[in-house]
Each structure stands twice: as C-alpha cells, then as structure tokens.
Design an enzyme around this catalytic site. Sequence first.
Site, short mmCIF file in Angstrom:
data_model
loop_
_atom_site.label_atom_id
_atom_site.label_comp_id
_atom_site.label_asym_id
_atom_site.label_seq_id
_atom_site.Cartn_x
_atom_site.Cartn_y
_atom_site.Cartn_z
N SER A 662 -51.06 119.20 96.38
CA SER A 662 -52.51 118.13 96.23
C SER A 662 -52.00 116.98 96.27
O SER A 662 -53.61 116.63 96.79
CB SER A 662 -53.30 118.82 94.40
OG SER A 662 -52.22 117.77 93.47
N LYS A 705 -59.78 116.14 87.97
CA LYS A 705 -59.61 114.75 88.74
C LYS A 705 -60.71 114.52 88.73
O LYS A 705 -60.54 112.80 89.33
CB LYS A 705 -58.71 115.31 89.77
CG LYS A 705 -58.17 116.44 90.09
CD LYS A 705 -57.28 117.21 91.18
CE LYS A 705 -56.07 117.81 91.07
NZ LYS A 705 -55.80 118.33 92.53
#
Length: 756
Positions: A662, A705
């Site tokens: 990611s 996140k």
Amino acid sequence: MIVRPVHNILLLPDVSYYFKKDFFNDWCTEPMKKDDDVLFMLLKDDKAGNELTAGDFYPIGISARVEGIDDSENVQIRTLERVDISDIEVADNHITATASIRGEISDISDEEEAELFSKLRGALLKFVQGYQWGVWARSYILQRKNLHDLACSLTDYLNLSTEEKYKILAADSRKERDGLIENAIYEFIEMSKVSQEASSAQKDDQEQLYREAAIKKQIEYLQRELDDMHPENVSDVRKFEKKIARSGMNKEAKQEAEKVLNRMKQEGKESHEYGLLYDYLDFVTSLSWKTPKMPSIDLKEAEAILDEDHYGLKKVKERIIQQLAVMALNKKQSGSILLFVGAPGTGKTSIGQSIAKALGRKYVRISLGGVRDEAEIRGHRRTYVGAMPGRIMEGMKRSGASNPVMVLDEVDKLARDYSGDPASALLEVLDPEQNNSFTDHYMNVPYDLSNVLFVCTANTTDTIPEPLLNRMEVISFPGYTSLEKFQIAKRHLLPKALETMGIKEENLEVTDSALHKMIEEYTGEAGVRSLKKLIDILCRNAAVKLVKKEQETLTVTKENLPEYLGHQRMRHETRLEEKEPGVVTGLAWTTAGGEILFIESKLMEGKGNLLITGQLGDVMKESVQIALTLVKSLFPKETEILEKRDLHIHVPAGAVPKDGPSAGITLVTALASLVTGKAVGTEYAMTGEVSLRGGVMPIGGLPEKLMAAQRAGIQKVFIPYDNIEDLEDVAEEVKEKLEIIPVKKVTDVLDQVLKD
C-alpha cells in the site's frame, strides 16, 4: 375364534390353564362353548381395552382350544401352538388379527427334555422339604406333566418380568427355551434360599452362579429402597442410573453411558479404573442433551442491550441485529458463523456477552490462542492416560445448556505441528451441515452443536486457513475515534474503575479535558484496553491520596494529569513542519490501528546504486522497484541523474518491520519529488498500491489509516478510487476533518502535489 389380550402371563404350548368364564366376557361376541378356538395375544404393558393400539402387542402369541366349562363357570383351556401375529386391528374392544403357526427348532430330544424335567422337579421337591407348606407343594409339583407345565404352574412365583416371560415363549429353539426355564427355576430356588437366610453353601459351580445372580438382584432391590429412604446417601451407580434416565440423551449416547455404567458396577470401587469410568459418566450426564424451545426475540430490546453495553460500532450492531431477525423468523438457530476481526481492545469478545444477554442465553468463552494440538478441539481418546474432553465439549458442560452463545477467541492464533491441525478440527464444529453430530473423541458419541450460536474473534484474517475462513462471515471492527474513546471512557471505563477501587463519584472528578489528554497523549491504540489501564492507574493514585486524607475531594484536570499518570507516554508521528523534496507522508495499517509513516529519499555521490533501509519486507522492496521504474518512465530527463548518483530510500522507524504494497503511491511520489526537486506539501498523505501501468490499486485497512491521518493533523488524503465504498465504514468525524481525494492514476496524484 376368541381373541383375548393378556399381560404378564407365561404361556407355553401343550399346557392346560384354568380361567373364570367372566375373564372372556368382554371379548366374546357369542357364548363360550367347548372346542372354541382361542388366540392369546401378549401385551407389552397392562392397558384397558379401550386404550389398546396395534403397537401394544408382541408379534408372537399362542393358539388354544376350550376343553371344558364346569358348573362353577371355570374354563379349562389347552394351549396348542405358538403363532406369528400380523395385520392387527383394534376397534371398540374388538381385535382382529392374522395368525400363522410359528415353527420350532427341535434341537433337544424328548429323552433329554424328560431328564431335565425330572432334574428340575427333583430340585423343587428337595427345596420344599424344609417348609411347613412343603406337603401341599410336593403334591402340586408331582401333578405337573412336563417342563412347560411345570414352568407355567410356577409363573406367579418365578422372578420374571413381562419381557423375560415373552422371551421364553419367543425362543424358537426348544433347547434355548428349556435353558431359560431352567435358569428361572434355579434362580427362584436360590432367591428363596437367600430370602430365608439359608446357611447351607452350594457346592455345585452352576448353582453358585445362580445364587450370585439372586444376591445381586436382592442387593439392587435393597439398595433402591435405601436410596429412596435416604437420597443424600445415594450410591454412585444409582446416582448415574437416575441421571442417565432423565438426561434426554440420544440413543447412541445412552447405550455408551449404560455400557460404561455396567462396567463400573463390575469393576467396583477398589478398581483402578473406577475413577476413569466415574469421570466419564459424570461428564456426559452433566451435559445438556435436551433441545430447548426457541424463545421469541425482541429486536428492540436487543438493540437497547447492545447500545447500553457498547458505544459506537454501528455497522457491527446492524449485522448482529440482522442475524437475530433471521433467527426470530425461522424460530431456530440459523444464519452465518460470525467472525469479528479488529485490533485488540475494540470490544470483539465483550460483544459476544451482549449477544448472549440479548438472546437470554448462557455465555461461554473459549480461548484458542496458542492451541497446537487437534485433541484440544476434539478431545483425547479414553485409552490414553489423562484423557480429557476437547475445549468445545468442556465449554458446553460449563455453560449447562445445549444452545449457548460460544465465543471462540483468537482463532487467528491457532498453531500447527506434528500433533495435528486444530484449525482443521474446527471445520466440523463450525460447519452447519456437520455439527449436528459432532463427535468428541473422549465422549465417542455424537452431540448436536447446531443450536449453538458461534462467534469467532481474530486480530487478522491473514493466518486463518482459507477453508475455515470460508465458513465464516467476516465483520470488521474498526478502531475507535477519539470522540468514541472519550464517550466509552466517560460512560463505561471511568464508572467501572471507580466502583472497582471503591471510590465514590463525589470524591473524584475527572474533567473532559483530562480524558481527552489521556486519549491523545497517553494512548495510541485502536481499541481502549490501554485507556482502561490508564484510568485504573489514575484511580489507584487517587485512592492513595484519599486514604492519606490529603484532600476530601479530588479533581483531575488537563494540567495536573501528569501527577497521576506521569509524563506523556505516547509519541505519535505528526505531520511534518517543513516540506522538502524526496519526503512524503504515507499511511500504514497495524494490528493496533493505523499510523502515518514517512518515505524519505536522498541522492548522493556514487555509481547508480540503490540502498534501502528501514526493515522493509519483500513486498515493500518490490514496490520500491516498481516505483523507480514508473518514475524513470514518467520523468526520463530528470532521472538521468540516477546513473551517476546513488539513491537511498529510508522508512523510519528503523526498528519496526514493515511490509505490504500500500506504500506504492507514496514511494512514487517521494521519488518524483526527489528527481524534480519539487517538495510535496506536509498537508498531504496517501495510500495505494501501484501497477507498472501507473494505476492506483485498492488497499485494506482504510478506516484505521484515515483515523491516523486525522490524528496526525493531515488535511488531504489520496486514496484509490476503488476504495470509495469503504468510506461508509469511516467515522463521520474523521471524514469531516479530512479532504479525501480518490484517484485512479499515479499522474492524478503527481499533478496535484508537484504543482509549482
């Protein structure tokens, strides 16, 4: 033909019986006369004529004929043949049936049978000599003409049940039938001798066996009498007999339990196996075998209970209510096995208790963390020393119900070694098609787990085997936002801590600002476990001050919080104060929630080498290579410098291992910023995997996140376009403070962050 049902009478061929005429009145359609045929049908239980059904009869009866009727209305009947009975119909005290003669096996000669008859008659004559009524009895015995006549004449004295009497009639083998009669007569003789406390010992081994059987029956009878008089002193055997009888076990379980109980009787308390047999029976009779009726489910009450016990978790609660609604409609246990996945301290285990409370069921929790032996799930076979049932059945025993809510905690931490794979053993437990006959090795009989509501918990699905994961529906537990943590602390954690420490609410006040400071500066997890520990520490320190009577009441504020908790414990990464080329903020997911990280890159004198530091895993190193290729293709002129310079890429902190794809978009942006010399604004953060074609691909852990970005003071976040749907799981307060920008291509990001 007269059809007469009879109960508890020993009927055998070639024997004369005497009845009163009125014994047949209700079953004769015409007056009874000599030479009338009679069919005796044997009843399993003593029932009135108007209650009889075809299933109440044994399949074998006996035919007979009326030999005479005297003036006193005594009827003499002679039995003829054993018959098979079929096509039974019962209506208004009238029975019709089809009877066919049943063949016999002549495996004993007439001489042998006559010799046995003589032997038994002699034994009876010898037995009655010692009694006052012996003269009458002697005459009665001498009148018997054959073995069948002798047995039937003693039917009222022989210690035979209805089933045992029928067994004698049903025996096709004459030798077997004669043997059953012999056993019954000898047992009668020995029982009578024991009752009269006969002192003479039996020399013959066979007679000794009969005596032993008689004594055992007598002891059982007396023991039952004692148990009824003194229930508090019931013997182990009698106790288990009662437990087995009322347990409601299935057929296989009852057979196994009775088998072990009989062995326990034979072994006796002095046997070294007695304890093992006792433990087994104690376990299986302690289980709940009966399936309770499904109660009605009040969804509004269930929602109120979930809201009362847990703050937030809107999506999770909605899915649980859906499950309960399905169960309410089906009136039975149904729906998917739920797997709660999330960081520690997010309420995965405790919400299982709330589900049990909402359903009005028992709650049992089984921790599977570190389990590496298949026998921990399925149990050990009883042949092993120290054998025990598996954790599943042990949990069922603890719950005391057949339909508890069972939480299987930490299924992602199951281990595997030479002892087997416990995750594979769980497949049978969690599969609705199989768990209605789950067989624990220790029990060795099937048990129905289909009424159990299983709830599993895990911190990650990465370590759960695919076949096991396919049997469960994954429900993600996102980390709590600061606002949610504040509400949880104020509504649940602080009142509970005050109660535990014995502090009254009026003696200690914790201000809202103090709670916010604890959340932001002293904890950094996605859940509230560390926050709970901090509140406990605060209350303990307050308790010391109150006991020392330093103050009557205490107020904890933002300013004096360090007096109770010490200095700030957490140092979260925050947004950079100054921007510089080659440094970009990324977002990472951890088992404790989300964090921001910085991708740092530098050029130095060298020969075009690439240096990577920061404990990056293989996947992340591959992302570096992809990012470098993309930057070279997008900025061919600017990247010519890389041929003469070394490139160093570092991801702090160096002691923390990092991996995953990611960070791809962050790496591309950092390298593009470095080679172009254009710094990326510190208000930006980004997450997304990249492909060689320059596409931005979806990632996981988006709610955590974004929480980390909001906490760090980030203002704008780039996410993959395909992750737009995941924004539904993000708290509103997080989305309100962030400008979230979905992107499809790497160039979409670069065009915005590398502006002049």
